[in-house]
Each structure stands twice: as C-alpha cells, then as structure tokens.
Design an enzyme around this catalytic site. Sequence first.
Site, PDB file in Angstrom:
ATOM      1  N   HIS A 177       0.839  -1.288  -0.134  1.00  0.00           N
ATOM      2  CA  HIS A 177      -0.134   0.149  -0.090  1.00  0.00           C
ATOM      3  C   HIS A 177       1.048   1.298   0.061  1.00  0.00           C
ATOM      4  O   HIS A 177       1.998   1.360   0.910  1.00  0.00           O
ATOM      5  CB  HIS A 177      -0.939   0.111   1.276  1.00  0.00           C
ATOM      6  CG  HIS A 177      -1.927   1.060   1.204  1.00  0.00           C
ATOM      7  ND1 HIS A 177      -3.002   1.491   0.643  1.00  0.00           N
ATOM      8  CD2 HIS A 177      -1.662   2.441   1.795  1.00  0.00           C
ATOM      9  CE1 HIS A 177      -3.625   2.494   0.842  1.00  0.00           C
ATOM     10  NE2 HIS A 177      -2.771   3.124   1.401  1.00  0.00           N
ATOM     11  N   CYS A 178       0.718   1.951  -1.118  1.00  0.00           N
ATOM     12  CA  CYS A 178       1.569   3.381  -1.187  1.00  0.00           C
ATOM     13  C   CYS A 178       0.757   4.508  -0.685  1.00  0.00           C
ATOM     14  O   CYS A 178      -0.209   4.923  -1.423  1.00  0.00           O
ATOM     15  CB  CYS A 178       2.113   3.422  -2.476  1.00  0.00           C
ATOM     16  SG  CYS A 178       3.008   4.909  -2.763  1.00  0.00           S
TER      17      CYS A 178
END
Length: 342
Positions: A177-178
């Site tokens: 998850h960025c």
Amino acid sequence: MEESSQGCFVTNINEEYETICWGCGLNLVLPSYAPVFKCGWCGAITNQNPVRVETRNFGLRRFRDRCFVVILAVFMLFVICGGIWAAFPVVFSISLACGIFHSVVAVSLAISTLSTFILVAFKCAGKPIDIVYGTHPGVGSGALNNYTFCHPCSKPKSPRTHHCRTCGMCVLDMDHHCPFIGNCVGAGNHKNFIAFLISAVISTIYAAVMCVYTLIHILPPLGNQAAYASDIAHANSLSVLRVVKNITLAYIANALFISVRGLVLVYLFVASFSVAIGLSVLLWQQLSYIYEGKTYLSHLSSQGSEEDGEKSCGNLLKFFGCPLLIERYLPTIRNLRKRHKT
C-alpha cells in the site's frame, strides 16, 4: 469407549471437535482441537482464531493518504511550472531550436508522469474473482485449495490475495500500500505503478540536468578563468583539490548575487535530484521482485524459508506483456547454474 451388546466398540465423539468447513459447508470431525485446519474435500483453510483487523484509525489513515496525494501532486506541478518559469526563458534566449526541442521533451515527460500518476492512484488495484462457496454441491473437490476466509470482507481469499486495512478491501497480487498514491499496488495497477516510477525518474533527472544547464548560463562569470585553467593544467595530484576548492568558493561567492530565478533553480535541482535517487532505488527494488517472480508481500512471507522462485527475464516479459517467443532466447538463473555445474 464402550462395548455394545453385539460386541462392537462404539466411540463417543466430543462435539467440541466437530466443526463446519466454511468453504463447502461439510461437517468435519477433527481428532483433536486445531485452531487452523484444512478441509479434505475443497481444500479451504479454516482459522478458528482469526486475527481481528484494526478499524479504529481507518478514517485517519485515509485522510493521511489524501494529504500525501495532494503533496505529491503539488510537488509535481511545482517542478513543472517552476521549471518552465525559471529555465525556459534562458533556454529560448540561447537558441530557438534548443528551446523548442526542450519544450517538446518537457511537455511529453509532464503528460506521461501526470497521466500514469492519475491511473495508478484512481485505478482499481485488483479485485479478487468472485467464487462460489458454502454449499457442497456447488463447490467441487479442491476448488478452494489453500483459500482462506476474509472476515472483514466476508468472502473467500485466495493465496495470492491480501486484505489491506487502509483501503478496507482485498487486493489480488497485492504488492504494498503506497500512501503517496493513496491506493494499493496490485494486479490491476502494478504496470501503471512501474510506468509512473520510470517516467518520474526520467523527469526528475531531466529537471535536475536542465537546472544545472540554466544555472551555468545565468550565474555571473568567474573572475580569473584563465588563471584557474592554467592552475589545473600545471597542478599535481595534491594541488588539484586546492584548485577545485578555489573554484567552488568562487561559485559560492557569485551565488550570493543570484536572482530569484536562480534560487528557484537551485531548489528545483536539490529537490529533483533527491527525489530521483529515492525513486530509482524503489524502481530497482520493484524490478528485482518482478524478476524473481514475487511481490513485496510474498518476498516478506518467504523470508526464512527454502522456497525460491525461478529468477528469469521471462518474468519481466510476462509482467510487461511482451511476446512469449522472446522468452525462449533469455537464459534463466537456474539454467546458468546448471551449465556452470556441468
């Protein structure tokens, strides 16, 4: 264990060890209590003590991601607009052809970076395939092999799927998850993420080079340039550092009289160069995992185990959708090791 009137032995089964498989709905009788077990029919894995996903700070995490996305978008717009304002008047003053060429390059890189950023930020990261579960007639033998049940989503989860607590959903082939794109990186947008990294690295390197090129033309000329050149030509290895030091100090002295345009260029150079280094490391890491046939999460889960995927350039070709015929001519690490041993 008791003996019946016909001489047969009847075993009393404790109901505590009787459970139902969530995958096929069959009643399973376990020899003893097991917190995690696998169904012998459908292959689904049941965890009777699931880990609860924390949802208290869900809104705070989403707000954090929104802030990171806004910051990144503002930075990209600042680099584009600030670079055009600070560098291109100087570039056009040097040569009209040079200005037109760099304008085309800058616009192309800006469109590429912004479009890939929008795609990776707003495109679905990868929705898992809906599959039938819970009924024995509808679930065949081995149909849910190594599947687990995601309690927050209330649906089956394949071994290649992970639940993201920030997005609140399951993502197929989730890499990570960025927060800077406010989205997960998975099967649906992984290619767009790599394209964004490549475009951003090229754009930041180009911006840093253009800043240096423009600064050279707007800084006041150095005094005693002939003396500096003569010193470098006749200097030995020990005095070269002294000459370089004097030239650097002279540039710093000239920088004291730099204009606002020059200050913007200096800031753009430092920011672009720093971001280029960070994104280059991230891009190299991502390509390394793809080369190994893994994602970041699968790499973490495989640490300490003997499982080692096949390292091959074919993994990169499959990821980017290149023709499979090219893969035949690319050697793999395993093949090279075998040839080396023989």
